[in-house]
Design an enzyme around this catalytic site. Structure first.
Site: not given
Ligand code: GLU
Length: 545
Positions: A311, A244-247
């Protein structure tokens, strides 16, 4: 039947690599079937959607080479493939459901719904909103939402990848189809559009699996034939966590914490100066008060920490080739059979089939991607690499940007055998453009320690005597330099450190030829001066001219 697939991103951020994989599978299937691939921007969330995000997604898809047969036109703003431009169509179909008695207004506020949910939880039963619960409009009530009355019977469909999927009648929820701002919800717009655009196959991530029965109920109510649906396995990190982007923010925070332990109190002031941010912003980030990815990148860069790419643009900035990334993504959940791993686009299209998509999640193995990228780099021509560097330069800011065509060609030839990503080229070649940042340990070992200084003076004498700085004249001199001192090659290492800053560089002859006489001798002179404890000679010229 003409196969028509689609990719339907919501423009609420950058294109996630999992989204890119979904796009790729739809694209591959359409191309394999001689069908069409449609791109549609699902911007019905007025608060979170931005045109900038939509433009970024188009740019990333183009970089990946996933061309669409119908969809937005790059650089032309919104057209009819943006859902926000199709409101009249949705309005008409909403009216149709109201006429049929299958849609009704519901007035509960989010707070009321939360209370209903909490009550259900207390009674240990799942919360399902059904028509008979709908309250009446209270005076002065906010704008109602419109809900779709789901059927009561069990629903069943055959998923192209997962097989039979059943949902029991008592598990349905009457979904919201028009929000209180008048915009349709995702569930409604997706059905109207997939029908209007003649989509025959919907391939999307598994997180949408439980949405499909709802969508199928809508198709049935309208009397439309439904496309076939297939749900793709999710993409996980190697440790099994969701990618996830949170990574990225998580990794930046962990690195900052480690840094904070080292640097203690001075950290925030020092970092804040370096990043041109207020200490309060950094403290808030570390206290998880925000998950701003741009902030994470900035702070990580300041402390020299690499964040995991998530991304598509992260991968592009890290110097992955679009072809390698596409190849890698194709294998996340799909297999061409026979242990084949490196496939050209054409081979992928030919081999692609839905039957070969697995049901279990794909693991994102970064080491494998890194290896694969190296393979693609070595299989590319210098011209192809040059084009890749152009695309890379568009999104990065390394001195490599300033290389003229000839220099770039030479750099590529030099680094092609020894790099796995373009960022390695960009970073490792900085010393050609500007003074190197010296590796202190390498300087101590190879330059300052005896016989380093003696050898360096000898090297200077010999190089100064080279009549013309070309391969023919330089090669024999370098041969002599190799033989200097007691250990063969040690002198070459001294020279390497002085010109490049560290103990690893491309072959010396190529390096010196490209660096040129002035820069080479200038760097040697500065080191000798330092050794003699003379004031260092100021650096000159920071380009390759
Ligand atoms: N806009 C949805 C998303 O980005 C599309 C889901 C679908 O393909 O139906 O998740």
């Amino acid at each position: 039947m003409l196969v028509r697939t689609r990719f339907a991103p919501s423009p609420t951020g950058f294109l996630h690599v999992g989204g890119a994989r979904t796009a790729l599978f739809n694209w591959l299937f359409a191309r394999q079937q001689g069908g069409q691939f449609i791109l549609r921007i699902e911007d019905t969330d007025q608060v979170r959607s931005t045109e900038q995000s939509a433009a970024g997604i188009l740019q990333d898809l183009r970089w990946l080479g996933l061309d669409w047969d119908a969809g937005p036109v790059v650089g032309q703003g919104k057209n009819e493939y943006f859902q926000s431009m199709r409101l009249e169509l949705y309005r008409q179909h909403l009216q149709e459901l109201i006429r049929q008695g299958r849609a009704y207004e519901a007035y509960e506020t989010p707070e009321q719904l939360a209370a209903m949910r909490a009550e259900a939880e207390k009674q240990k039963r799942p919360f399902r909103y059904r028509r008979q619960m709908a309250g009446r409009a209270a005076p002065g009530a906010a704008q109602p939402v419109l809900r779709f009355e789901m059927p009561w019977q069990d629903l069943h469909f055959k998923d192209l990848i997962l097989g039979d999927i059943r949902v029991a009648g008592d598990e349905h929820d009457d979904i919201v189809i028009r929000k209180s701002d008048g915009f349709p919800t995702y569930h409604f717009a997706v059905v109207v559009d997939d029908h209007a655009m003649g989509i025959t196959h919907v391939l999307r991530a598994q997180e949408h699996l439980m949405n499909t029965p709802k969508h199928l109920a809508l198709y049935a109510t309208f009397g439309w034939p439904a496309p076939q649906h297939g749900h793709l396995p999710l993409v996980f990190n190697l440790d099994g966590s969701k990618m996830s982007k949170r990574d990225r923010t998580k990794a930046a925070r962990a690195a900052l914490q480690a840094y904070a332990r080292q640097e203690q109190d001075a950290l925030f002031e020092k970092l804040a100066r370096r990043a041109a941010l207020s200490p309060a912003t950094i403290r808030a980030f570390m206290a998880r008060q925000n998950d701003d990815a741009a902030l994470a990148s900035k702070l990580a860069a300041c402390i020299g920490c690499e964040l995991p790419e998530i991304d598509v643009q992260d991968f592009r900035r890290s110097g992955y080739l679009a072809e390698a990334l596409v190849n890698f993504l194709a294998l996340l959940g799909w297999s061409p059979g026979g242990n084949r791993e490196i496939l050209s686009r054409r081979e992928m299209i030919e081999a692609f089939s839905l039957e070969q998509i697995g049901r279990t999640s794909g693991r994102f193995d970064r080491k494998k991607l890194h290896w694969m990228n190296g393979e693609y780099i070595r299989a590319s021509s210098i011209e192809q690499l040059g084009a890749a560097v152009d695309r890379f330069n568009e999104v990065t800011d390394y001195p490599l940007q300033h290389a003229d065509a000839d220099t770039r060609r030479q750099l590529l030839a030099m680094y092609q055998p020894r790099m796995a990503t373009l960022v390695e080229l960009a970073r490792n070649s900085v010393f050609f453009f500007q003074e190197p940042v010296y590796d202190a340990a390498a300087v101590a070992q190879h330059v300052l320690q005896e016989p380093g200084p003696v050898v360096l003076r000898e090297i200077e004498t010999r190089l100064k005597a080279v009549p013309r700085w070309d391969r023919e004249n330089l090669a024999p001199v370098l041969e002599h330099i190799l033989a200097l001192g007691q250990k063969r090659g040690a002198a070459a290492q001294t020279l390497r450190v002085v010109v490049s800053g560290g103990a690893v560089s491309p072959p010396l002859l190529e390096t010196l030829l490209l660096l040129g006489r002035d820069k080479t001798l200038g760097r040697i002179a500065r080191h000798l001066a330092a050794i003699r404890r003379e004031p260092p000679v100021p650096a000159h010229g920071s380009d390759l001219s």
